[in-house]
Enzyme design. Structure first.
Site, short mmCIF file in Angstrom:
data_model
loop_
_atom_site.label_atom_id
_atom_site.label_comp_id
_atom_site.label_asym_id
_atom_site.label_seq_id
_atom_site.Cartn_x
_atom_site.Cartn_y
_atom_site.Cartn_z
N ASN A 117 -0.57 14.31 0.87
CA ASN A 117 -1.50 13.43 0.14
C ASN A 117 -1.59 12.08 0.83
O ASN A 117 -2.69 11.54 1.03
CB ASN A 117 -1.00 13.29 -1.31
CG ASN A 117 -1.92 12.43 -2.17
OD1 ASN A 117 -3.13 12.64 -2.19
ND2 ASN A 117 -1.35 11.45 -2.86
N GLN A 168 0.84 -1.21 0.00
CA GLN A 168 0.00 0.00 0.00
C GLN A 168 0.88 1.26 0.00
O GLN A 168 0.57 2.24 -0.68
CB GLN A 168 -0.93 -0.01 1.21
CG GLN A 168 -1.92 -1.18 1.18
CD GLN A 168 -2.87 -1.20 2.37
OE1 GLN A 168 -2.96 -0.25 3.14
NE2 GLN A 168 -3.59 -2.29 2.52
N ARG A 170 4.63 17.80 0.12
CA ARG A 170 3.40 17.83 -0.67
C ARG A 170 2.84 16.41 -0.82
O ARG A 170 1.64 16.17 -0.62
CB ARG A 170 3.67 18.42 -2.06
CG ARG A 170 2.41 18.54 -2.87
CD ARG A 170 2.67 19.08 -4.24
NE ARG A 170 1.42 19.52 -4.86
CZ ARG A 170 1.35 20.11 -6.02
NH1 ARG A 170 2.45 20.35 -6.70
NH2 ARG A 170 0.18 20.47 -6.51
N ARG A 218 10.96 -18.10 0.01
CA ARG A 218 10.05 -17.10 0.61
C ARG A 218 8.61 -17.31 0.18
O ARG A 218 7.70 -16.71 0.72
CB ARG A 218 10.51 -15.68 0.26
CG ARG A 218 10.46 -15.35 -1.21
CD ARG A 218 10.92 -13.94 -1.45
NE ARG A 218 11.30 -13.73 -2.85
CZ ARG A 218 11.62 -12.56 -3.35
NH1 ARG A 218 11.63 -11.49 -2.60
NH2 ARG A 218 11.96 -12.44 -4.62
N ARG A 235 -4.38 8.18 4.12
CA ARG A 235 -4.12 7.05 5.02
C ARG A 235 -4.46 7.31 6.49
O ARG A 235 -4.42 6.38 7.29
CB ARG A 235 -2.64 6.64 4.89
CG ARG A 235 -2.23 6.27 3.47
CD ARG A 235 -3.06 5.14 2.88
NE ARG A 235 -2.60 4.76 1.54
CZ ARG A 235 -3.06 3.71 0.87
NH1 ARG A 235 -4.01 2.95 1.38
NH2 ARG A 235 -2.61 3.44 -0.34
N ASN A 292 8.59 14.16 -0.26
CA ASN A 292 8.46 15.59 0.05
C ASN A 292 7.11 15.86 0.74
O ASN A 292 6.22 15.02 0.76
CB ASN A 292 8.68 16.45 -1.20
CG ASN A 292 7.58 16.30 -2.24
OD1 ASN A 292 6.39 16.42 -1.93
ND2 ASN A 292 7.98 16.02 -3.48
C1 LIG Z 1 -8.83 3.39 1.12
C2 LIG Z 1 -7.97 3.07 -0.06
C3 LIG Z 1 -8.26 1.95 -0.84
C4 LIG Z 1 -7.45 1.66 -1.95
N1 LIG Z 1 -7.73 0.56 -2.71
C5 LIG Z 1 -6.96 0.26 -3.78
C6 LIG Z 1 -7.21 -0.88 -4.61
O1 LIG Z 1 -8.12 -1.65 -4.36
N2 LIG Z 1 -6.42 -1.12 -5.66
C7 LIG Z 1 -5.37 -0.28 -6.01
O2 LIG Z 1 -4.68 -0.53 -6.99
N3 LIG Z 1 -5.11 0.80 -5.24
C8 LIG Z 1 -5.87 1.09 -4.16
N4 LIG Z 1 -5.58 2.19 -3.39
C9 LIG Z 1 -4.42 2.99 -3.74
C10 LIG Z 1 -4.82 4.28 -4.47
O3 LIG Z 1 -5.51 3.99 -5.67
C11 LIG Z 1 -3.57 5.12 -4.78
O4 LIG Z 1 -2.77 4.44 -5.70
C12 LIG Z 1 -2.75 5.41 -3.56
O5 LIG Z 1 -3.57 5.83 -2.51
C13 LIG Z 1 -1.72 6.48 -3.87
O6 LIG Z 1 -2.38 7.70 -4.04
P1 LIG Z 1 -1.93 8.74 -5.14
O7 LIG Z 1 -2.01 8.16 -6.50
O8 LIG Z 1 -2.72 10.00 -4.89
O9 LIG Z 1 -0.41 9.01 -4.68
P2 LIG Z 1 0.89 9.16 -5.58
O10 LIG Z 1 1.10 7.97 -6.42
O11 LIG Z 1 1.98 9.55 -4.63
O12 LIG Z 1 0.55 10.35 -6.54
C14 LIG Z 1 0.37 11.67 -6.01
C15 LIG Z 1 -0.43 12.48 -7.01
O13 LIG Z 1 0.33 12.62 -8.20
C16 LIG Z 1 -0.54 12.56 -9.33
N5 LIG Z 1 -0.17 11.39 -10.16
C17 LIG Z 1 0.69 10.38 -9.80
N6 LIG Z 1 0.82 9.52 -10.81
C18 LIG Z 1 0.02 9.97 -11.81
C19 LIG Z 1 -0.30 9.48 -13.10
N7 LIG Z 1 0.21 8.36 -13.61
N8 LIG Z 1 -1.15 10.20 -13.86
C20 LIG Z 1 -1.70 11.35 -13.41
N9 LIG Z 1 -1.45 11.85 -12.16
C21 LIG Z 1 -0.60 11.18 -11.39
C22 LIG Z 1 -1.96 12.43 -8.79
O14 LIG Z 1 -2.51 13.72 -8.66
C23 LIG Z 1 -1.75 11.83 -7.43
O15 LIG Z 1 -2.79 12.12 -6.49
C24 LIG Z 1 -6.36 2.50 -2.29
C25 LIG Z 1 -6.08 3.61 -1.48
C26 LIG Z 1 -6.88 3.91 -0.40
C27 LIG Z 1 -6.53 5.12 0.45
#
Ligand SMILES: Cc1cc2nc3c(=O)[nH]c(=O)nc-3n(C[C@H](O)[C@H](O)[C@H](O)COP(=O)(O)OP(=O)(O)OC[C@H]3O[C@@H](n4cnc5c(N)ncnc54)[C@H](O)[C@@H]3O)c2cc1C
Length: 229
Positions: free
Chosen positions: A181, A79, A177, A159, A186, A175
């Site tokens: 997020n 995660q 920012r 493993r 979380r 960082n």
């Molecule tokens: C309650 C919960 C349930 C979840 N369940 C699942 C699940 O079932 N399956 C699963 O795969 N994941 C799951 N996730 C993970 C979720 O989908 C995100 O991948 C994870 O929380 C990371 O968030 P993020 O993408 O905002 O963060 P980061 O990857 O750190 O990205 C930060 C920000 O950068 C931007 N960004 C990053 N990469 C891209 C990109 N390729 N294109 C455009 N913008 C981008 C977005 O604005 C993003 O918010 C879950 C998360 C939570 C909190």
């Protein structure tokens, strides 16, 4: 500030901040380049709060933290690794064996319902019986792993019999920012209990190094009450 700053994670493991780049007011000082403005500490504090209120988060990319996340279960690592805007370096079970210790929960994460760290509706009798089964299952997995390695199987292949909850560690550089997020996603009640405890331990670390940034962010996002039981 004296590093490392260490906070225990409820349920097992710990968070260690080994170093950081910038201080609480760095984003405000950096943001001033836009207007070539200058300000004393009091003006910087006001500007910092304004940046958060305006949702102007790019200056917070200049504030960077290097953590070591110790002894989290592998599935929680999955995660954490979904947060792409961070730089992880993980322990490898191709090259290392699971940690050893007297307490099974230090080797493999035991659901907190069984250790008393989290309240549960499972009745006492059933809980004790299932806890015994969990412990026996983990011990038998670890024993089989040892047997396979001793028989000459590669650790990277042996493993396959280790529990998904086996504890591991990693460096995690991120960082502010991106960390904001992470905390928003979380600390949420929608997130799994175990990763919420990691987010809370990170909050306790950040309170010591970036108190104004953290308290303003948590307040504006309505997260403050989620940082404690
Ligand atoms: C309650 C919960 C349930 C979840 N369940 C699942 C699940 O079932 N399956 C699963 O795969 N994941 C799951 N996730 C993970 C979720 O989908 C995100 O991948 C994870 O929380 C990371 O968030 P993020 O993408 O905002 O963060 P980061 O990857 O750190 O990205 C930060 C920000 O950068 C931007 N960004 C990053 N990469 C891209 C990109 N390729 N294109 C455009 N913008 C981008 C977005 O604005 C993003 O918010 C879950 C998360 C939570 C909190």
């Amino acid at each position: 500030m004296n590093f490392p700053i260490i906070e225990k994670v409820k349920g097992g493991g710990r968070i260690e901040l080994v170093e950081m780049f910038g201080d609480d007011l760095t984003p405000a000082r950096v943001a001033r380049i836009s207007y070539l403005s200058k300000g004393d500490e009091s003006a910087d504090r006001k500007l910092l709060v304004r940046l958060i209120d305006l949702g102007h988060f790019s200056p917070f990319e200049q504030q960077v933290f290097r953590f070591v996340l110790h002894d989290f279960p592998i599935y929680i690592g999955e995660q954490i690794l979904r947060h792409r805007i961070a730089s992880p370096m993980k322990r490898s079970f191709r090259y290392t064996k699971p940690s050893r210790g007297m307490d099974l929960n230090e080797i493999v994460h035991i659901p907190p319902e069984f250790t008393g760290a989290k309240r549960t509706s499972i009745g006492n009798e059933i809980r004790e019986e299932k806890y015994r089964k969990i412990q026996a299952h983990i011990r038998s997995s670890l024993k089989l792993y040892d047997e396979l390695v001793q028989a000459g199987l590669r650790k990277e292949a042996a493993r396959t019999v280790l529990p998904f909850g086996t504890r591991t560690s990693m460096y995690w550089t991120i960082n502010m920012r991106s960390l904001m997020n992470f905390l928003e996603l979380r600390l949420s009640k929608a997130a799994q209990w175990e990763i919420r405890q990691i987010a809370r331990a990170i909050v306790r670390v950040l309170e010591q190094v970036v108190p104004l940034t953290l308290s303003t962010f948590l307040d504006r996002k309505g997260l403050t009450e989620l940082t404690r039981d």
